[in-house]
Scaffold this active site. Structure first.
Site, PDB file in Angstrom:
ATOM      1  N   SER A  80      -6.795  22.466  64.178  1.00  0.00           N
ATOM      2  CA  SER A  80      -5.972  22.004  65.615  1.00  0.00           C
ATOM      3  C   SER A  80      -5.830  20.860  65.189  1.00  0.00           C
ATOM      4  O   SER A  80      -5.938  19.704  64.651  1.00  0.00           O
ATOM      5  CB  SER A  80      -6.256  22.106  66.516  1.00  0.00           C
ATOM      6  OG  SER A  80      -4.674  21.937  67.660  1.00  0.00           O
ATOM      7  N   ASN A  81      -4.403  19.759  66.744  1.00  0.00           N
ATOM      8  CA  ASN A  81      -4.340  18.302  66.810  1.00  0.00           C
ATOM      9  C   ASN A  81      -4.427  18.867  67.462  1.00  0.00           C
ATOM     10  O   ASN A  81      -4.703  18.648  68.719  1.00  0.00           O
ATOM     11  CB  ASN A  81      -3.259  18.469  65.724  1.00  0.00           C
ATOM     12  CG  ASN A  81      -1.666  18.699  65.977  1.00  0.00           C
ATOM     13  OD1 ASN A  81      -1.744  18.505  67.319  1.00  0.00           O
ATOM     14  ND2 ASN A  81      -0.968  20.108  65.410  1.00  0.00           N
TER      15      ASN A  81
END
Ligand code: C5P
Length: 388
Positions: A203-204
């Site tokens: 993810s980020n």
């Protein structure tokens, strides 16, 4: 509009706010809590607004001149500045023990604009945060607080009343023309999560703030907003249809399902470009040595929309760590977008941001400010390009 003044040191800034609002053409009537009157005089507001000031719920004279219920029927908008911890708590509970709270309670919360101000520790308290969350859920709008020096001078933090110019601008948006009245728009926000197994993902750090600000701004301008969001911790935006997704593929599917009749798509979501090729059905066990994970591309949602012969007006985002503008310009063309908002990837999760907005027509605007202010700038540019 009604201006309710709470009892905090920031009440002096409500005087300047009243002056700005009157100057901008608003008819302003003030209501002061008893505590507010310890900081500022009703006479100040009477002089600034040229209107009677409500100070006493039980004054036969004031009730005769313009009763508090008549005042609430009259108001198109109720600004609460400063919205103190005490006033927020009373509004949440429905405790109408002074003229300001009683008048406010007879006005729908969606017409309230709360400008909180208090000491930064009070602001951080669970009670204040919960009260504000609930008031927002009921439809109240909030401006500020700003971050900076408190009255005590030695204290710095969030809790300062938003500057009068900022409050006046927020009022202007709420009372101003609804230039997106009834226009269906779709906004995406937040990160996506691409699972390796049931407990791990790629993810980020996107917080979803920019997308939520875009949805809020569009709603305030009258748009019919669908907000599709990856996992975030942000409270829901009232008056907006919200759809939660997790992965890029789910996001693509949700966009497709909600596209009917949509005139503008703003893709603020930080979509993962790749996902693990395989998703293990059970938690992957720890192994010795090197592990190689194979990644495959996720669908590029925005490029897919841009490739359709008939598509809504498209706004993309480009978060870059280098050659910001050059990369953004390339994406604008490649994905066939109308506008692209280029921002430094360092703004992930921040309240403020700095962006360059580029148009396929050659437009270029460099802006900085709160994400809500930037959101309005984006919608301004969209409006100029939206066919009537
Ligand atoms: O190519 P890049 O990922 O930098 O482009 C960013 C823009 O494209 C953003 O508006 C993002 O929401 C969108 N995007 C998308 N689908 C992807 C990746 C990005 O719609 N798979």
């Amino acid at each position: 509009m009604l201006l309710c003044v709470g009892g905090g040191i920031a009440a002096y800034k409500a005087c300047e706010t009243a002056r700005l609002l009157v100057k901008a053409g608003a008819q302003v009537r003030a209501a002061l809590t008893p505590a507010a009157q310890k900081f500022v005089s009703p006479l100040t507001f009477q002089a600034l607004t040229g209107e009677h000031v409500a100070t006493d719920l039980f004054s036969a004279e004031q009730e005769l001149a313009a009763g508090h219920i008549a005042l609430s029927d009259w108001a198109e908008l109720a600004l609460v500045a400063p919205a103190t911890a005490n006033l927020l708590a009373r509004l949440r509970l429905g405790q109408a023990d002074d003229v300001a709270a009683a008048t406010l309670l007879a006005i729908e919360p969606r017409k309230w604009l709360l400008a909180p101000a208090m000491n930064e520790k009070m602001w951080a308290s669970a009670a204040v945060q919960e009260n504000l969350r609930i008031l927002r859920e009921r439809g109240a709008r909030v401006v500020g607080p700003a971050v900076g020096e408190m009255a005590e001078r030695t204290h710095v933090g969030p809790g300062r009343l938003a500057e009068p110019e900022v409050i006046a601008a927020a009022v202007e948006v709420l009372l101003g023309p609804h230039d997106f009245e009834g226009v269906p728009v779709l906004v995406t926000a937040g990160p996506t999560r691409e699972a390796f197994d049931p407990v791990r993902f790629l993810s980020n750090p996107s917080s979803g703030r920019m997308g939520f600000a875009l949805a809020e701004a569009a709603r305030d301008r009258g748009a019919q907003v669908t907000l599709i969001s990856g996992p975030t911790e942000l409270p829901p935006v009232s008056g907006v249809k919200q759809v939660g997704v997790v992965s890029a593929e789910e996001l693509a599917k949700a966009v497709d399902e909600h596209l009917d009749g949509v005139r503008v798509v703003v893709m603020a979501a930080a979509v993962a470009d790749q996902r693990p090729a395989d998703r293990a059905p059970q938690k992957i066990k720890k192994k010795e040595g090197e592990e190689v994970v194979r990644l495959v591309r996720t669908p590029d949602i925005l490029a897919g929309l841009g490739a359709r012969p008939q598509h809504p007006l498209l706004v993309g985002f480009a978060a870059e760590t280098e050659n910001l503008e050059e990369n953004a310009r390339e994406k604008l063309a490649k994905k066939n977008l109308d506008l692209i908002v280029a921002n430094d990837a360092g703004a992930f999760g921040q309240e403020q941001s700095r962006v360059v907005i580029l148009g396929k027509d050659g437009a270029r605007a460099e802006l900085s400010g709160s994400k809500l202010a930037l959101a309005h700038a984006v919608w301004n540019m969209v409006r100029e390009r939206l066919p009537r």
